[in-house]
Scaffold this motif. Structure first.
Motif, mmCIF file in Angstrom:
data_model
loop_
_atom_site.group_PDB
_atom_site.id
_atom_site.type_symbol
_atom_site.label_atom_id
_atom_site.label_comp_id
_atom_site.label_asym_id
_atom_site.label_seq_id
_atom_site.Cartn_x
_atom_site.Cartn_y
_atom_site.Cartn_z
ATOM 1 N N THR A 99 -3.176 68.833 9.965
ATOM 2 C CA THR A 99 -3.973 68.710 10.862
ATOM 3 C C THR A 99 -5.334 69.073 10.219
ATOM 4 O O THR A 99 -5.410 70.220 10.042
ATOM 5 C CB THR A 99 -4.185 69.292 11.954
ATOM 6 N N ASP B 243 -7.967 64.783 12.712
ATOM 7 C CA ASP B 243 -6.654 64.005 12.462
ATOM 8 C C ASP B 243 -5.097 65.005 12.202
ATOM 9 O O ASP B 243 -4.989 65.535 11.528
ATOM 10 C CB ASP B 243 -6.998 62.734 11.298
ATOM 11 N N SER C 222 -1.082 65.674 13.771
ATOM 12 C CA SER C 222 -0.311 66.215 15.164
ATOM 13 C C SER C 222 0.104 67.596 15.144
ATOM 14 O O SER C 222 -0.154 68.290 14.346
ATOM 15 C CB SER C 222 0.812 65.063 14.699
ATOM 16 N N ILE D 101 -9.876 72.052 21.827
ATOM 17 C CA ILE D 101 -9.972 70.258 21.662
ATOM 18 C C ILE D 101 -10.055 70.184 23.103
ATOM 19 O O ILE D 101 -8.797 70.375 23.650
ATOM 20 C CB ILE D 101 -9.196 70.125 20.831
ATOM 21 N N VAL E 143 -7.133 60.939 21.219
ATOM 22 C CA VAL E 143 -6.232 61.935 21.601
ATOM 23 C C VAL E 143 -4.794 61.600 22.305
ATOM 24 O O VAL E 143 -5.194 60.643 23.655
ATOM 25 C CB VAL E 143 -6.206 63.216 22.669
ATOM 26 N N PHE F 158 -3.677 63.046 17.084
ATOM 27 C CA PHE F 158 -5.145 63.565 17.074
ATOM 28 C C PHE F 158 -5.577 62.068 16.096
ATOM 29 O O PHE F 158 -5.264 62.529 14.848
ATOM 30 C CB PHE F 158 -5.501 65.104 17.316
ATOM 31 N N VAL G 238 -10.409 61.582 16.865
ATOM 32 C CA VAL G 238 -11.368 62.821 18.237
ATOM 33 C C VAL G 238 -12.453 63.899 17.326
ATOM 34 O O VAL G 238 -12.313 64.420 15.939
ATOM 35 C CB VAL G 238 -9.858 64.123 17.973
#
Ligand SMILES: Cc1cc2nc3c(=O)[nH]c(=O)nc-3n(C[C@H](O)[C@H](O)[C@H](O)COP(=O)(O)OP(=O)(O)OC[C@H]3O[C@@H](n4cnc5c(N)ncnc54)[C@H](O)[C@@H]3O)c2cc1C
Length: 385
Positions: free
Chosen positions: A141, A153, A155, A183, A190, A210, A213
């Motif tokens: 990420t 960006d 997961s 976050i 999201v 994400f 985000v």
């Protein structure tokens, strides 16, 4: 016998907690398991009682108490018999909030820590990814700084409180290495999916995605690039709190097993009269006493500011293995009834499958212990560096 590590105030706190859990948790465990959710109101009540900010400074609404209070809270959560409930509270108060306390700026503390202590906001910790579990350095990420914001960006998976919670403390890759940031889970980009689990069903576990985000720069925790060290440091407390809850749960399992054994008749006597079963109980009770003493001592050393990485890993590993074995053996004493949903031992049998896995697997605990014992590796405190 007087406990060497606890004061009268600690014991008084234990009684308050026991009364609280008896009234506010125990009657609802089965309902929460069925609904796949711990009622949010209990977390607010815990917040009102001060249970969610025990060690946090009073100026943020915490109690300014020592770690022994946390130890008592975790032990008593285990003694409710609901591993799922203990997971929800721990993921919030020890996994997520720990980073806010130690690495959060005054802005983060006002925005996230204060409402976390009152139970208004519920947090989670996002380290694990589909391709990075035990090997946390492999996370993918990314968070790219663009003006006043990071663009995130990637997961995360298996995130406790990730579905019903409000924010997550996420490990992300920034230009300088791994960093931690908060976050908001309702931020644009999201998305969440609730995972269907074998056990601890009242604890929600989520997969998070994400997608571009926008996270304000102020949501960075501590220094950029230091995230891996913060994680290593915080995992120590995470593992200790898990081990303490394991010991609380062992006591609960022993209590319900002894009760059942005294009532169940076979061959004209209660089954607690059979020597083979009595000896099994003797082994179990001895294990609990031994590990409880080690737990007390390690908690006390942590409360005194010692860095007890090896001991936390030992406790996490051994109490997880012992609990798993003990639940199997106690389940056996219940005969067929131990396989029925009506009896808590059946649910606990499902719940404990995850214990040697989350918070770092038993194999990873062995790796840490072996490195410290054989290679004489030492770990420095990250937050004080
Ligand atoms: C219910 C649940 C809740 C969770 N909650 C959270 C959460 O809130 N936040 C979060 O970030 N994560 C959470 N996790 C993730 C959890 O911490 C990971 O599942 C765990 O760290 C293992 O990672 P993995 O599943 O990717 O397994 P892997 O890392 O793929 O491991 C697979 C197997 O290989 C073994 N293995 C891996 N590396 C080694 C090695 N070097 N030596 C020997 N054996 C090795 C492991 O021990 C394991 O047996 C949760 C998981 C579950 C199931």
């Amino acid at each position: 016998m007087k406990n060497l590590f606890l004061t009268e105030e600690h014991e008084l706190f234990r009684t308050t907690l026991q009364d609280f859990f008896k009234a506010e948790v125990n009657p609802y465990i089965n309902e929460w398991e069925k609904n796949g959710k711990v009622d949010r109101s209990v977390l607010k009540k815990m917040g009102e009682m001060g249970f969610l900010g025990l060690e946090v400074e009073e100026k943020y609404g915490g109690m300014g108490a020592d770690f022994m209070y946390t130890m008592i809270l975790c032990e008593e959560m285990g003694r409710t018999g609901s591993c799922g409930f203990a997971t929800v509270v721990s993921a919030h108060a020890y996994l997520a909030m720990n980073y806010l306390v130690h690495a959060g700026s005054p802005f983060i503390k006002e925005k996230y820590l204060v409402p976390s202590i009152t139970g208004q906001k519920i947090g989670s910790l996002s380290m694990t990814e589909p391709f990075a579990g035990s090997d946390l350095r492999a996370i993918r990420t990314t968070a790219k700084l663009e003006g006043d914001h990071y663009i995130v960006d990637g997961s995360k998976t298996f995130i406790s409180n990730g579905y019903y919670g409000d924010y997550t403390v996420a490990a992300v890759k920034t230009e300088t290495g791994i960093s931690m940031m908060v976050i908001d889970l309702d931020a644009e980009g999201v998305s969440k999916a609730k995972l269907d689990k074998v056990g601890i069903r009242c604890s929600d576990t989520a997969e998070l995605a994400f997608n571009g985000v926008k996270v304000p720069k102020e949501n960075l925790l501590g220094e950029e690039g230091k995230g891996f060290y913060y994680m290593m440091e915080s995992l120590q407390v995470e593992r200790l709190t898990l081990a303490i809850s394991n010991i609380g749960l062992m006591q609960y399992v022993l209590d319900i097993t002894l009760q059942y054994m005294s009532e169940r008749m076979a061959f004209g006597k209660s089954i607690d009269k059979f020597q083979v079963l009595r000896h099994r109980i003797a082994d179990i009770a001895t294990d609990i006493e031994g590990w409880k003493s080690f737990m007390m001592q390690t908690s006390y050393r942590l409360a005194q500011g010692e860095h007890v990485v090896k001991e936390c890993s030992m406790l996490k590993m051994k109490t997880s293995d012992l609990l798993t074995q003990m639940v199997y053996e106690c389940g056996q004493m219940f005969g067929g009834y131990g396989f029925m949903e009506e009896y808590p031992i059946g649910r606990i049998y499902r719940d404990v499958r995850v214990i040697p896995v989350y918070g770092g697997t038993s194999e990873i605990m062995k790796e840490i212990i072996a490195k410290m014992v054989i290679d004489k590796k030492s770990y420095k405190p990250a937050y004080k560096a």
